[in-house]
Motif scaffolding. Structure first.
Motif, PDB file in Angstrom:
ATOM      1  N   TYR A 165     -11.272  -7.829  57.249  1.00 63.44           N
ATOM      2  CA  TYR A 165     -10.167  -7.189  57.966  1.00 63.44           C
ATOM      3  C   TYR A 165     -10.139  -7.668  59.408  1.00 63.44           C
ATOM      4  O   TYR A 165     -11.157  -7.674  60.098  1.00 63.44           O
ATOM      5  CB  TYR A 165     -10.334  -5.676  57.913  1.00 63.44           C
ATOM      6  N   ARG A 166      -8.955  -8.087  59.877  1.00 62.28           N
ATOM      7  CA  ARG A 166      -8.783  -8.555  61.246  1.00 62.28           C
ATOM      8  C   ARG A 166      -7.662  -7.745  61.910  1.00 62.28           C
ATOM      9  O   ARG A 166      -6.490  -7.994  61.652  1.00 62.28           O
ATOM     10  CB  ARG A 166      -8.454 -10.052  61.284  1.00 62.28           C
ATOM     11  N   PRO A 167      -8.006  -6.778  62.755  1.00 58.76           N
ATOM     12  CA  PRO A 167      -6.984  -5.935  63.375  1.00 58.76           C
ATOM     13  C   PRO A 167      -5.927  -6.720  64.135  1.00 58.76           C
ATOM     14  O   PRO A 167      -4.735  -6.382  64.079  1.00 58.76           O
ATOM     15  CB  PRO A 167      -7.795  -5.044  64.324  1.00 58.76           C
ATOM     16  N   ASP A 168      -6.349  -7.750  64.865  1.00 59.87           N
ATOM     17  CA  ASP A 168      -5.398  -8.537  65.652  1.00 59.87           C
ATOM     18  C   ASP A 168      -4.419  -9.284  64.756  1.00 59.87           C
ATOM     19  O   ASP A 168      -3.211  -9.320  65.009  1.00 59.87           O
ATOM     20  CB  ASP A 168      -6.141  -9.503  66.574  1.00 59.87           C
ATOM     21  N   ARG A 169      -4.930  -9.889  63.677  1.00 59.07           N
ATOM     22  CA  ARG A 169      -4.076 -10.633  62.742  1.00 59.07           C
ATOM     23  C   ARG A 169      -3.064  -9.697  62.073  1.00 59.07           C
ATOM     24  O   ARG A 169      -1.875 -10.010  61.986  1.00 59.07           O
ATOM     25  CB  ARG A 169      -4.950 -11.328  61.694  1.00 59.07           C
ATOM     26  N   GLU A 170      -3.516  -8.538  61.628  1.00 59.91           N
ATOM     27  CA  GLU A 170      -2.616  -7.616  60.935  1.00 59.91           C
ATOM     28  C   GLU A 170      -1.557  -7.065  61.884  1.00 59.91           C
ATOM     29  O   GLU A 170      -0.400  -6.886  61.498  1.00 59.91           O
ATOM     30  CB  GLU A 170      -3.419  -6.495  60.283  1.00 59.91           C
ATOM     31  N   ALA A 171      -1.923  -6.788  63.125  1.00 59.42           N
ATOM     32  CA  ALA A 171      -0.946  -6.316  64.105  1.00 59.42           C
ATOM     33  C   ALA A 171       0.133  -7.362  64.346  1.00 59.42           C
ATOM     34  O   ALA A 171       1.329  -7.049  64.430  1.00 59.42           O
ATOM     35  CB  ALA A 171      -1.650  -5.955  65.411  1.00 59.42           C
ATOM     36  N   GLN A 172      -0.282  -8.638  64.434  1.00 60.40           N
ATOM     37  CA  GLN A 172       0.686  -9.715  64.651  1.00 60.40           C
ATOM     38  C   GLN A 172       1.633  -9.852  63.470  1.00 60.40           C
ATOM     39  O   GLN A 172       2.841 -10.059  63.647  1.00 60.40           O
ATOM     40  CB  GLN A 172      -0.055 -11.025  64.912  1.00 60.40           C
ATOM     41  N   VAL A 173       1.109  -9.726  62.238  1.00 61.78           N
ATOM     42  CA  VAL A 173       1.953  -9.835  61.045  1.00 61.78           C
ATOM     43  C   VAL A 173       2.978  -8.707  61.017  1.00 61.78           C
ATOM     44  O   VAL A 173       4.177  -8.934  60.774  1.00 61.78           O
ATOM     45  CB  VAL A 173       1.097  -9.810  59.764  1.00 61.78           C
ATOM     46  N   LEU A 174       2.545  -7.490  61.271  1.00 60.13           N
ATOM     47  CA  LEU A 174       3.461  -6.346  61.220  1.00 60.13           C
ATOM     48  C   LEU A 174       4.508  -6.418  62.328  1.00 60.13           C
ATOM     49  O   LEU A 174       5.675  -6.064  62.110  1.00 60.13           O
ATOM     50  CB  LEU A 174       2.672  -5.043  61.317  1.00 60.13           C
ATOM     51  N   ARG A 175       4.126  -6.882  63.493  1.00 62.08           N
ATOM     52  CA  ARG A 175       5.115  -7.045  64.568  1.00 62.08           C
ATOM     53  C   ARG A 175       6.147  -8.099  64.196  1.00 62.08           C
ATOM     54  O   ARG A 175       7.340  -7.947  64.468  1.00 62.08           O
ATOM     55  CB  ARG A 175       4.410  -7.440  65.869  1.00 62.08           C
ATOM     56  N   LYS A 176       5.689  -9.173  63.542  1.00 65.50           N
ATOM     57  CA  LYS A 176       6.606 -10.235  63.122  1.00 65.50           C
ATOM     58  C   LYS A 176       7.592  -9.713  62.079  1.00 65.50           C
ATOM     59  O   LYS A 176       8.777 -10.056  62.108  1.00 65.50           O
ATOM     60  CB  LYS A 176       5.802 -11.409  62.552  1.00 65.50           C
ATOM     61  N   ILE A 177       7.108  -8.878  61.166  1.00 67.98           N
ATOM     62  CA  ILE A 177       7.981  -8.287  60.150  1.00 67.98           C
ATOM     63  C   ILE A 177       9.087  -7.482  60.816  1.00 67.98           C
ATOM     64  O   ILE A 177      10.270  -7.565  60.437  1.00 67.98           O
ATOM     65  CB  ILE A 177       7.163  -7.402  59.186  1.00 67.98           C
ATOM     66  N   LYS A 178       8.729  -6.699  61.818  1.00 66.44           N
ATOM     67  CA  LYS A 178       9.731  -5.886  62.509  1.00 66.44           C
ATOM     68  C   LYS A 178      10.734  -6.760  63.256  1.00 66.44           C
ATOM     69  O   LYS A 178      11.925  -6.438  63.317  1.00 66.44           O
ATOM     70  CB  LYS A 178       9.028  -4.915  63.466  1.00 66.44           C
ATOM     71  N   GLU A 179      10.257  -7.889  63.810  1.00 61.13           N
ATOM     72  CA  GLU A 179      11.158  -8.807  64.516  1.00 61.13           C
ATOM     73  C   GLU A 179      12.138  -9.486  63.556  1.00 61.13           C
ATOM     74  O   GLU A 179      13.303  -9.698  63.887  1.00 61.13           O
ATOM     75  CB  GLU A 179      10.348  -9.870  65.259  1.00 61.13           C
ATOM     76  N   LEU A 180      11.642  -9.838  62.361  1.00 57.74           N
ATOM     77  CA  LEU A 180      12.458 -10.580  61.398  1.00 57.74           C
ATOM     78  C   LEU A 180      13.356  -9.682  60.551  1.00 57.74           C
ATOM     79  O   LEU A 180      14.276 -10.174  59.910  1.00 57.74           O
ATOM     80  CB  LEU A 180      11.540 -11.383  60.457  1.00 57.74           C
ATOM     81  N   ASN A 181      13.089  -8.387  60.542  1.00 57.61           N
ATOM     82  CA  ASN A 181      13.804  -7.480  59.647  1.00 57.61           C
ATOM     83  C   ASN A 181      15.307  -7.442  59.954  1.00 57.61           C
ATOM     84  O   ASN A 181      15.709  -7.055  61.053  1.00 57.61           O
ATOM     85  CB  ASN A 181      13.216  -6.061  59.783  1.00 57.61           C
ATOM     86  N   PRO A 182      16.168  -7.840  58.980  1.00 58.92           N
ATOM     87  CA  PRO A 182      17.611  -7.845  59.219  1.00 58.92           C
ATOM     88  C   PRO A 182      18.288  -6.522  58.863  1.00 58.92           C
ATOM     89  O   PRO A 182      19.481  -6.352  59.117  1.00 58.92           O
ATOM     90  CB  PRO A 182      18.093  -8.960  58.278  1.00 58.92           C
ATOM     91  N   GLY A 183      17.528  -5.558  58.254  1.00 58.71           N
ATOM     92  CA  GLY A 183      18.144  -4.314  57.796  1.00 58.71           C
ATOM     93  C   GLY A 183      18.781  -4.508  56.434  1.00 58.71           C
ATOM     94  O   GLY A 183      18.839  -5.620  55.907  1.00 58.71           O
ATOM     95  N   PRO A 184      19.284  -3.452  55.788  1.00 60.18           N
ATOM     96  CA  PRO A 184      19.484  -2.105  56.342  1.00 60.18           C
ATOM     97  C   PRO A 184      18.214  -1.254  56.429  1.00 60.18           C
ATOM     98  O   PRO A 184      18.251  -0.180  57.005  1.00 60.18           O
ATOM     99  CB  PRO A 184      20.475  -1.468  55.369  1.00 60.18           C
ATOM    100  N   LEU A 185      17.090  -1.713  55.865  1.00 60.46           N
ATOM    101  CA  LEU A 185      15.842  -0.963  56.055  1.00 60.46           C
ATOM    102  C   LEU A 185      15.500  -0.914  57.539  1.00 60.46           C
ATOM    103  O   LEU A 185      15.682  -1.902  58.267  1.00 60.46           O
ATOM    104  CB  LEU A 185      14.689  -1.623  55.303  1.00 60.46           C
ATOM    105  N   SER A 186      15.014   0.230  58.006  1.00 65.66           N
ATOM    106  CA  SER A 186      14.576   0.330  59.394  1.00 65.66           C
ATOM    107  C   SER A 186      13.328  -0.523  59.597  1.00 65.66           C
ATOM    108  O   SER A 186      12.604  -0.843  58.647  1.00 65.66           O
ATOM    109  CB  SER A 186      14.275   1.786  59.753  1.00 65.66           C
ATOM    110  N   ASP A 187      13.081  -0.910  60.848  1.00 60.04           N
ATOM    111  CA  ASP A 187      11.866  -1.663  61.164  1.00 60.04           C
ATOM    112  C   ASP A 187      10.627  -0.880  60.752  1.00 60.04           C
ATOM    113  O   ASP A 187       9.648  -1.446  60.256  1.00 60.04           O
ATOM    114  CB  ASP A 187      11.805  -1.959  62.667  1.00 60.04           C
ATOM    115  N   HIS A 188      10.664   0.426  60.967  1.00 59.76           N
ATOM    116  CA  HIS A 188       9.537   1.297  60.617  1.00 59.76           C
ATOM    117  C   HIS A 188       9.272   1.256  59.117  1.00 59.76           C
ATOM    118  O   HIS A 188       8.126   1.115  58.678  1.00 59.76           O
ATOM    119  CB  HIS A 188       9.855   2.727  61.069  1.00 59.76           C
TER     120      HIS A 188
END
Length: 361
Positions: A49-72
């Protein structure tokens, strides 16, 4: 005029998409297995488990998310996918404040996902000890509540623990009155953790005046006790109501609508910088005039934002205190590193508790 697609056709499309999603998730899972093999071949034997790697992946998902699903919502879906894939690499054991049904368990699942092996232990001290002895790779402990302030047991334990803070997670806390009864009538005692009782003090005084309140080790323990006696009630979360088959007599009885508890992840890892990090430190100045100014000065000099500061008795001398401080940035960032270097020369003791990604979900 908008054309209406027949329901049968929409269901065919959904079934086809679901099949594609399943195939892609399993492709990702196979990649995770290969990652584990590569790490093992390179001699890595600890937690994958790498906290930094997982945080970066989840932030990228929120940046790339086009909707209609919320970023959350999108981040939560990927959190569970990543959790399941990590379990294929190597099962992750995480200690939390038990028994099952506590807000600490809820925080554990929010941060690590439900594929983690959650290990309930009775006290905050035991969470630290489980990680220090290697029984669990990580632990989740409460550190502060927006209504009642810091959790003293957690801060005090850091004074002599070698563990690092590896991450953080916040939980919006909704307290509920639970019991075997159907109404407030007949309740002659209320159980809960002392923090939860404090968070509901006004409500309890108004609606259950004169009814004794008893602090116990956790909200889940309160729910267990309430399940044994039809005259006893508990203040706890909805998960505890399900686990112990209790009625929800009143919902959301907390005095503050935005009641939030912050939890931290403890372990032996030191996450790399992600660009959106916090650093927590422990500082002792001794009983000297101008001590607080010497602490704050280096942060002001290098433009470092201080998020939180809390003092606790040092237990080493009369009127001596230690300061727990959260600042913006990672200790590898140049400005943070320089500020900490100056601070080191200004104080009696400086202990870096860890640099870690800010909460993502």
């Amino acid at each position: 005029m908008i054309d209406i697609i027949p329901l049968s056709e929409l269901r065919i499309q959904i079934d086809a998409i679901d099949q594609q999603i399943l195939q892609l998730i399993n492709q990702r899972a196979n990649c995770a297995i290969e990652v584990a093999r590569t790490k093992q071949a390179e001699g890595e034997t600890g937690s994958f488990y790498r906290p930094d790697r997982e945080a970066q992946v989840l932030r990228k998902i929120k940046e790339l998310n086009p909707g209609p699903l919320s970023d959350h919502a999108a981040a939560h879906l990927f959190r569970e996918i990543m959790s399941a894939c990590l379990a294929l690499e190597k099962p992750l054991e995480v200690a939390f404040l038990g028994p099952p049904g506590t807000f600490t368990q809820q925080a554990t699942f929010k941060h690590f996902g439900h594929a983690v092996k959650d290990v309930p232990v009775p006290t905050i001290h035991d969470i630290f000890q489980s990680v220090e002895t290697g029984h669990c790779q990580f632990g989740v402990v409460p550190v502060e509540n927006s209504t009642e302030g810091v959790i003293a047991h957690t801060l005090d334990r850091f004074m002599d623990s070698p563990l690092k803070i590896c991450g953080e997670v916040e939980i919006r806390v909704h307290q509920n009155l639970l019991g075997k009864m159907d109404s407030l009538l007949g309740i002659n005692e209320v159980f809960s953790h002392q923090q939860s009782l404090a968070q509901c003090r006004q409500w309890l005084n108004i609606y259950l005046p004169g009814v004794p309140v008893t602090a116990v080790s956790s909200n889940a323990e309160a729910a267990r006790l309430a399940s044994l006696d039809h005259s006893k009630a508990a203040v706890a979360g909805l998960v505890a109501a399900e686990l112990y088959d209790l009625n929800v007599i009143e919902k959301n009885i907390e005095d503050e609508a935005n009641n939030t508890t912050r939890f931290i992840i403890i372990g032996a890892q030191q996450p790399a910088s992600t660009g959106l990090d916090k650093t927590s430190i422990l500082v002792s100045t001794g009983n000297q005039s101008g001590a607080l100014h010497r602490i704050l000065g280096p942060f002001a000099e290098y433009g470092i934002s201080m998020v939180h500061i809390e003092s606790r008795p040092s237990r080493q001398g009369l009127w001596e205190y230690v300061f727990f401080i959260d600042i913006e940035g990672h200790y590898d960032d140049p400005d943070v590193a320089n500020a900490l270097k100056v601070l080191q020369n200004n104080v009696k003791m400086l202990k870096i508790l860890g640099s870690y990604p800010k909460a993502v979900i």
